[in-house]
Scaffold this motif. Structure first.
Motif, PDB file in Angstrom:
ATOM      1  N   ASP A  80       0.989  -1.294  -0.100  1.00 42.96           N
ATOM      2  CA  ASP A  80       0.080   0.129   0.036  1.00 42.96           C
ATOM      3  C   ASP A  80       0.906   1.354   0.078  1.00 42.96           C
ATOM      4  O   ASP A  80       0.540   2.188  -0.635  1.00 42.96           O
ATOM      5  CB  ASP A  80      -0.811  -0.120   1.313  1.00 42.96           C
ATOM      6  N   ALA A 119       3.781   1.431  -1.282  1.00 43.04           N
ATOM      7  CA  ALA A 119       4.561   1.635  -2.767  1.00 43.04           C
ATOM      8  C   ALA A 119       3.552   2.280  -3.703  1.00 43.04           C
ATOM      9  O   ALA A 119       4.127   2.886  -4.654  1.00 43.04           O
ATOM     10  CB  ALA A 119       5.217   0.236  -3.104  1.00 43.04           C
ATOM     11  N   ASP A 120       2.335   1.690  -3.739  1.00 44.99           N
ATOM     12  CA  ASP A 120       1.500   2.244  -4.672  1.00 44.99           C
ATOM     13  C   ASP A 120       0.827   3.485  -4.225  1.00 44.99           C
ATOM     14  O   ASP A 120      -0.048   4.079  -5.039  1.00 44.99           O
ATOM     15  CB  ASP A 120       0.570   1.051  -5.379  1.00 44.99           C
ATOM     16  N   GLY A 121       0.905   4.141  -3.191  1.00 43.48           N
ATOM     17  CA  GLY A 121       0.480   5.110  -2.675  1.00 43.48           C
ATOM     18  C   GLY A 121      -1.153   5.104  -2.182  1.00 43.48           C
ATOM     19  O   GLY A 121      -1.769   6.124  -1.866  1.00 43.48           O
ATOM     20  N   THR A 122      -1.777   3.976  -1.932  1.00 46.16           N
ATOM     21  CA  THR A 122      -2.916   3.753  -1.527  1.00 46.16           C
ATOM     22  C   THR A 122      -3.009   4.022   0.226  1.00 46.16           C
ATOM     23  O   THR A 122      -3.863   4.594   0.497  1.00 46.16           O
ATOM     24  CB  THR A 122      -3.483   2.478  -1.783  1.00 46.16           C
ATOM     25  N   LEU A 123      -1.791   3.931   0.612  1.00 44.18           N
ATOM     26  CA  LEU A 123      -1.705   4.123   2.039  1.00 44.18           C
ATOM     27  C   LEU A 123      -1.798   5.648   2.082  1.00 44.18           C
ATOM     28  O   LEU A 123      -2.500   6.063   3.414  1.00 44.18           O
ATOM     29  CB  LEU A 123      -0.319   3.652   2.521  1.00 44.18           C
ATOM     30  N   GLU A 124      -1.130   6.443   1.195  1.00 43.59           N
ATOM     31  CA  GLU A 124      -1.317   7.969   1.520  1.00 43.59           C
ATOM     32  C   GLU A 124      -2.970   8.317   1.248  1.00 43.59           C
ATOM     33  O   GLU A 124      -3.334   9.187   2.254  1.00 43.59           O
ATOM     34  CB  GLU A 124      -0.713   8.591   0.337  1.00 43.59           C
ATOM     35  N   GLN A 125      -3.527   7.729   0.574  1.00 40.59           N
ATOM     36  CA  GLN A 125      -4.914   8.061   0.320  1.00 40.59           C
ATOM     37  C   GLN A 125      -5.682   7.380   1.538  1.00 40.59           C
ATOM     38  O   GLN A 125      -6.510   8.348   2.149  1.00 40.59           O
ATOM     39  CB  GLN A 125      -5.820   7.298  -0.852  1.00 40.59           C
ATOM     40  N   LEU A 134      -5.204  10.260   4.319  1.00 31.22           N
ATOM     41  CA  LEU A 134      -6.075  11.246   4.070  1.00 31.22           C
ATOM     42  C   LEU A 134      -7.667  11.174   4.111  1.00 31.22           C
ATOM     43  O   LEU A 134      -8.076  12.033   3.735  1.00 31.22           O
ATOM     44  CB  LEU A 134      -5.573  12.018   2.716  1.00 31.22           C
ATOM     45  N   ARG A 192       2.631  18.114  -0.018  1.00 29.20           N
ATOM     46  CA  ARG A 192       2.443  17.258   0.988  1.00 29.20           C
ATOM     47  C   ARG A 192       2.191  17.999   2.570  1.00 29.20           C
ATOM     48  O   ARG A 192       1.450  17.556   3.325  1.00 29.20           O
ATOM     49  CB  ARG A 192       3.597  16.209   1.145  1.00 29.20           C
ATOM     50  N   TYR A 222      -6.304  15.023  -2.205  1.00 27.38           N
ATOM     51  CA  TYR A 222      -4.849  15.086  -2.569  1.00 27.38           C
ATOM     52  C   TYR A 222      -4.548  13.942  -3.589  1.00 27.38           C
ATOM     53  O   TYR A 222      -4.653  12.832  -3.252  1.00 27.38           O
ATOM     54  CB  TYR A 222      -3.899  15.118  -1.190  1.00 27.38           C
ATOM     55  N   LEU A 223      -4.017  14.470  -4.530  1.00 19.16           N
ATOM     56  CA  LEU A 223      -3.689  13.205  -5.616  1.00 19.16           C
ATOM     57  C   LEU A 223      -2.298  13.579  -5.859  1.00 19.16           C
ATOM     58  O   LEU A 223      -1.687  14.339  -6.515  1.00 19.16           O
ATOM     59  CB  LEU A 223      -4.378  13.305  -7.022  1.00 19.16           C
ATOM     60  N   GLY A 224      -1.306  12.619  -5.559  1.00 24.05           N
ATOM     61  CA  GLY A 224       0.140  12.507  -5.608  1.00 24.05           C
ATOM     62  C   GLY A 224       0.436  12.151  -7.008  1.00 24.05           C
ATOM     63  O   GLY A 224      -0.312  11.519  -7.709  1.00 24.05           O
ATOM     64  N   HIS A 248       1.906   8.876  -7.266  1.00 26.05           N
ATOM     65  CA  HIS A 248       1.834   7.630  -7.180  1.00 26.05           C
ATOM     66  C   HIS A 248       0.375   7.313  -8.117  1.00 26.05           C
ATOM     67  O   HIS A 248      -0.550   8.220  -7.923  1.00 26.05           O
ATOM     68  CB  HIS A 248       1.475   7.081  -5.898  1.00 26.05           C
ATOM     69  N   SER A 255      -1.930   5.208  -7.009  1.00 31.01           N
ATOM     70  CA  SER A 255      -2.799   5.078  -5.925  1.00 31.01           C
ATOM     71  C   SER A 255      -3.852   4.004  -6.421  1.00 31.01           C
ATOM     72  O   SER A 255      -4.914   4.150  -5.745  1.00 31.01           O
ATOM     73  CB  SER A 255      -3.443   6.234  -5.625  1.00 31.01           C
TER      74      SER A 255
END
Lengths: 224, 217
Positions: free
Chosen positions: A77, A79-85, A88, B53, B86-88, B90, B92
């Motif tokens: 999660d 690595a692919d940025g879903t953890l960031e989402q 948030l 960020r 927020y869309l980084g 990645h 996602s």
């Protein structure tokens, strides 16, 4: 209600991912079966000795099997940025983390509990001892997932995180191992398993309350 | 840097950002009100993503604070996250899930409910209707990017923080996205975006440019 739906959403997503990639689940399960099957073969056909080592051997195998899936718990999660989402999300991150930990237990812990009776037979464990073993694993494996999540979150993004997770988490696993294996041993010795099982349950309640919160704090640091 | 109002929606005060031994920017202040957009400009490594960020609350500034509706964002994480998207850079997206499943799970984890028909509709608008049942790993970079941008249509948020939204998009998709951004501004939304190409959001919207260059802003 919203909290529950976010929890279910995280749990559901992780289970769906597992269904798409079944080999990852089977790795932990196969490891458990292989270790516990090879042990009696390597030690030799002495029922007394096998019965004596059974609780410890099966608990150690279960512990290492859960450890196998741990560093993947958040790494993918992340690595692919879903953890960031997730971090948030308007919903608390700890709820989503609790969902992920539950999914990890359902995938890496529960199958071990269900397999325990079959494996127990290889060690010539009496039926009632197998019952206690299953109960101790049922209380103990969620505890392993909860404690492991803290370690996985702390080592997220670090190089050699697989090794670091083991080093961090193994000392935390020691009480679970002692009480889990101890429950079966004292039952076989005729002392009753209640004391050990109560202590294990107390640890589980404590971990269920604090581990998601500690994991969340660690994840927020790792994400920075 | 923008027209001073009593309480700006988004305000950052005296931000500084330090990465390792390098100071990316110090004493950076900005404010943004409904219908305004901010374009962050700067060379690679100038701190555009770091600033985004920090504005999103994913990273903490070395000094200074970010305020949303006059409250520090750290005091109202849940409210701020509900208003902010927020869309980084990645994708996602989970590689093993289809676009529909990906979007459904992201929305559900935000605690929102969106019907499958709405997801379908949004995917069609982004030109992904035919790709919706394919696992994300077989999609091209541009298609993944579009899949992520579908979230702009599905998730209600006043403030959009977009890191390189035009990356990997083809000319048509860039035009579509710019239309989408303009519509958002017209509805009183706010946008902070970074890009290596100057976005064209029309002359009737209030846009500002912030250039970050190494060491100073």
């Amino acid at each position: 209600m919203m909290l529950l739906s976010a929890y279910v959403a995280a749990l559901r997503r992780d289970l769906l991912l597992v269904m798409r990639r079944k080999t990852e689940v089977l790795t932990a399960l196969f490891f458990f079966v292989i270790v516990t099957t090879l042990l009696p073969l390597g030690i030799g056909p002495e029922p007394d000795l096998l019965r004596k080592i059974a609780p410890g051997a099966m608990w150690i195998a279960a512990l290492l099997a859960t450890l196998l899936g741990l560093q993947r718990l958040f790494a993918a999660d992340h690595a692919d940025g879903t953890l960031e989402q997730m971090a948030l999300s308007p919903e608390p991150l700890s709820i989503l983390v609790a969902g992920k930990i539950t999914a990890h237990w359902l995938v890496c812990g529960l199958p071990l509990v269900l397999l325990a009776p079959v494996i127990g037979l290889q060690f010539d464990l009496p039926t009632d001892a197998i019952g206690v073993l299953m109960l101790s694993l049922l209380i103990g494996t969620p505890l392993l997932s909860l404690l492991g999540a803290i370690g996985a979150a702390l080592t997220l993004g670090a190089r050699g995180s697989a090794l670091l997770v083991s080093l961090l988490v193994l000392p935390l696993y020691v009480p679970t191992l002692i009480f889990g294996a101890g429950a079966v041993e004292s039952h076989i010795a005729g002392l009753g398993a209640a004391g050990h099982l109560y202590l294990l349950s107390a640890l589980l309640v404590l971990a269920a309350a604090f581990a998601p919160w500690a994991t969340t704090a660690a994840l927020r640091i790792s994400l920075e | 840097m923008t027209a001073a109002t009593q309480t700006p929606m988004l305000a950052a005060r005296n931000l500084s950002c330090v990465r390792g031994t390098q100071t990316l920017f110090t004493d950076l202040s900005l404010q943004l009100d409904a219908g305004q957009w901010l374009y962050l400009q700067g060379e690679n490594g100038a701190g555009k993503t770091s600033l985004l960020r920090i504005l999103a609350g994913l990273a903490l500034p070395a000094a200074g604070s970010v305020h949303w509706q006059a409250q520090p964002i750290s005091n109202q994480r849940s409210e701020y996250h509900a208003d902010m998207l927020y869309l980084g850079h990645h994708a996602s997206l989970k590689e093993d899930l289809t676009l529909t499943e990906n979007l459904r799970s992201l929305i559900a984890m935000d605690g929102l409910k969106v019907s499958d028909a709405a997801i379908q509709d949004a995917l069609t608008r982004m030109g992904l209707a035919k790709r919706q049942h394919l696992p994300a790993r077989v999609l091209s970079a541009g298609q993944k990017r579009r899949g992520l941008l579908v979230r702009l249509l599905l998730r209600p948020a006043k403030l959009w923080l977009l890191d390189e939204p035009f990356n990997a998009l083809d000319a048509n998709a860039i035009v579509d996205l710019q239309e989408c951004l303009k519509a958002h501004l017209k509805d009183g939304g706010m946008i902070v975006l970074t890009s290596h190409q100057t976005p064209d959001l029309g002359s009737d919207t209030a846009g500002f440019v912030l250039s970050l260059s190494r060491g100073r802003a």
